[in-house]
Design an enzyme around this catalytic site. Structure first.
Site, short mmCIF file in Angstrom:
data_model
loop_
_atom_site.label_atom_id
_atom_site.label_comp_id
_atom_site.label_asym_id
_atom_site.label_seq_id
_atom_site.Cartn_x
_atom_site.Cartn_y
_atom_site.Cartn_z
CG PHE A 36 -1.94 -0.92 1.40
CD1 PHE A 36 -3.03 -0.78 0.72
CD2 PHE A 36 -1.72 -2.13 2.08
CE1 PHE A 36 -4.03 -1.72 0.82
CE2 PHE A 36 -2.87 -3.13 1.94
CZ PHE A 36 -4.04 -2.69 1.43
CG ASP A 37 0.53 5.69 -1.45
OD1 ASP A 37 1.46 6.47 -0.97
OD2 ASP A 37 -0.54 6.59 -1.63
#
Length: 244
Positions: free
Chosen positions: A12-13
């Site tokens: 994830f960003d």
């Protein structure tokens, strides 16, 4: 893209995908503009800021994120013709832990964590992410920050560090699905590194690019969702379908 049940790791960003960084930035930028009677909309301020932040990240890849924020704010002020004081620069630089999570992030992460190992690839510093995770309340298998790799996405080091972590686990890259909002910071390098990805299009109801620069390089994604909840619901549907 493979079936959602065929992945074992989600990367994830964080900021823009899980944490509402535009709300966090706007809270400071709009207060500053109001104090200086600068008649700019929140969207105008975000767009002015975004180009400056990307430039500072390229020029100073080893700076911690609070320094990036402060310098980008100073340059934004210069661009708009209003000086940013050290006090205002510090206010933005220290604001990361106060940035709110999107309302669906914590619940979606909890659901996804029952299906996958979760990993963070973030353009912030360790302390900033630790503060943000008090809002997310998630357990991550590993966290890779700009402080750890001495660089900022879309540069390659986050993804190279991910490759090293995967190799230590014996996990092939094909088992990884990258989940991110920013085409510029994440989907461009994900394409370069041959990672499957999904776009969390948080700005689907808004025009323009907001705090994220428009990508100048090729990008791609394998699926689009308007929120983390929509993505988590699709995952549950895929697993439920596979079990029937």
């Amino acid at each position: 893209m493979k079936d959602l049940t065929d992945y074992s790791v989600l990367t994830f960003d964080c900021y823009g995908t899980l944490i509402d960084w535009e709300a966090g930035l706007s809270a400071v930028l709009t207060d500053w503009a109001r104090e200086h009677t600068l008649e700019r909309s929140p969207e105008d301020l975000l767009q002015a800021y975004s180009a400056q932040e990307a430039a500072v990240m390229r020029e100073h890849p080893t700076w911690l994120y609070p320094e990036i924020l402060a310098e980008a704010f100073r340059r934004t002020g210069e661009d708009l013709g209003v000086t940013v004081s050290d006090q205002w620069a510090r206010r933005l630089g220290t604001s990361v832990p106060q940035w709110p999570a999107f309302p669906d992030s914590a619940e979606a992460l909890a659901a996804l964590g029952r299906r996958y190992d979760l990993v963070i690839l973030s353009n912030v510093h360790r302390a900033g992410f630790t503060g943000s995770n008090t809002h997310l309340r998630a357990d991550f298998a590993t966290v890779i920050t700009a402080e750890d790799v001495g660089a900022y996405k879309p540069a390659a080091p986050h993804f190279e560090a991910l490759d090293s972590w995967l190799a230590e686990r014996g996990t092939p890259r094909s088992d990884v699905l990258h989940v991110a909002q920013s085409l510029f910071h994440d989907h461009v390098p994900a394409r370069r590194h041959a990672l499957d990805s999904v776009w969390i299009n948080r700005r689907h109801a808004q025009p323009g690019w907001g705090a994220t620069p428009e990508p100048a390089e090729p990008w791609s994604y394998d699926a689009e969702f308007r929120s983390m909840q929509e993505f988590a619901d699709a995952v549950e549907a895929a697993f439920d379908g596979g079990a029937s």
